[in-house]
Motif scaffolding. Structure first.
Motif, mmCIF file in Angstrom:
data_model
loop_
_atom_site.group_PDB
_atom_site.id
_atom_site.type_symbol
_atom_site.label_atom_id
_atom_site.label_comp_id
_atom_site.label_asym_id
_atom_site.label_seq_id
_atom_site.Cartn_x
_atom_site.Cartn_y
_atom_site.Cartn_z
ATOM 1 N N UNK A 211 9.929 1.430 12.714
ATOM 2 C CA UNK A 211 9.807 2.369 13.831
ATOM 3 C C UNK A 211 8.577 2.056 14.685
ATOM 4 N N UNK A 212 7.469 1.728 14.043
ATOM 5 C CA UNK A 212 6.253 1.374 14.775
ATOM 6 C C UNK A 212 6.486 0.107 15.591
ATOM 7 N N UNK A 213 7.171 -0.865 15.017
ATOM 8 C CA UNK A 213 7.467 -2.107 15.754
ATOM 9 C C UNK A 213 8.373 -1.830 16.953
ATOM 10 N N UNK A 214 9.357 -0.951 16.791
ATOM 11 C CA UNK A 214 10.232 -0.584 17.912
ATOM 12 C C UNK A 214 9.429 0.099 19.022
ATOM 13 N N UNK A 215 8.499 0.956 18.641
ATOM 14 C CA UNK A 215 7.649 1.615 19.636
ATOM 15 C C UNK A 215 6.759 0.614 20.366
ATOM 16 N N UNK B 268 0.818 -1.210 0.000
ATOM 17 C CA UNK B 268 0.000 0.000 0.000
ATOM 18 C C UNK B 268 0.856 1.265 0.000
ATOM 19 N N UNK B 269 2.168 1.117 0.046
ATOM 20 C CA UNK B 269 3.044 2.272 -0.026
ATOM 21 C C UNK B 269 3.582 2.750 1.305
ATOM 22 N N UNK B 270 3.395 1.982 2.357
ATOM 23 C CA UNK B 270 3.937 2.371 3.654
ATOM 24 C C UNK B 270 5.434 2.052 3.655
ATOM 25 N N UNK B 271 6.277 3.020 3.929
ATOM 26 C CA UNK B 271 7.718 2.772 3.911
ATOM 27 C C UNK B 271 8.136 1.754 4.981
#
Length: 127
Positions: free
Chosen positions: A92-96, A83-86
Motif C-alpha cells: 500500500x505504501x508503494x502504491x501511494x 521487523x513485523x511490518x505486514x
C-alpha cells in the motif's frame, strides 16, 4: 521451503536474466551454481529455460539456492518484513508513492503549460 523472502534483489536478478540469462548469470547471482552451469552450456535451455526464468523472476516466484522467493525489489525491505511490518502495508505504501510521483509529474506539466503563453488556448473574443 523457507517462508521469508531472499536477501537477493529482484531488481538485480531481472536485468541479469534478461540481458545475460542465456548464460545463467541470474542463477549464479542467487546461488544456484549447478543450474547456472547447465544454462551456460545449453544457452538457457535453447531459450526456453531462459524465458521461463524471466517470467518467474518478473512475477516474484523465482527462488534462491535456499528455496526463498526472490520477491523484493529492494533487499532493505526484507528488514522491514523481518521487523513485523505486514507485506500488505508495504504494498500500500508503494502504491501511494507511485500515485504521489504521478501527481507531482502532472503538476509539473501543468505549471509548464501555464507558464508558456504560446501554448495557451486563445480566448473566445481574440483572433
Amino acid at each position: 521451503m523457507a517462508t521469508s523472502p531472499s536477501e537477493k534483489s529482484r531488481a538485480v536478478a531481472l536485468p541479469l536474466c534478461v540481458l545475460l540469462g542465456v548464460f545463467g548469470a541470474h542463477r549464479f547471482y542467487v546461488g544456484k551454481i549447478g543450474t547456472g552451469i547447465l544454462q551456460l552450456f545449453t544457452f538457457g535451455g535453447l531459450g526456453l529455460w531462459w524465458l521461463y526464468d524471466v517470467i518467474t523472476i518478473a512475477s516474484g516466484e523465482f527462488r534462491d539456492a535456499d528455496g526463498r522467493r526472490v520477491s523484493l525489489w529492494d533487499p532493505a525491505d526484507a528488514t522491514a518484513l523481518a521487523a513485523g511490518v505486514p507485506h500488505e502495508l508495504l504494498d500500500e505504501v508503494e502504491a501511494l508513492r507511485r500515485e504521489v510521483a504521478e501527481l507531482a509529474e502532472r503538476m509539473d506539466f501543468t505549471e509548464r503549460m501555464l507558464a508558456d503563453p504560446a501554448r495557451r488556448a486563445p480566448s473566445p473574443g481574440s483572433k
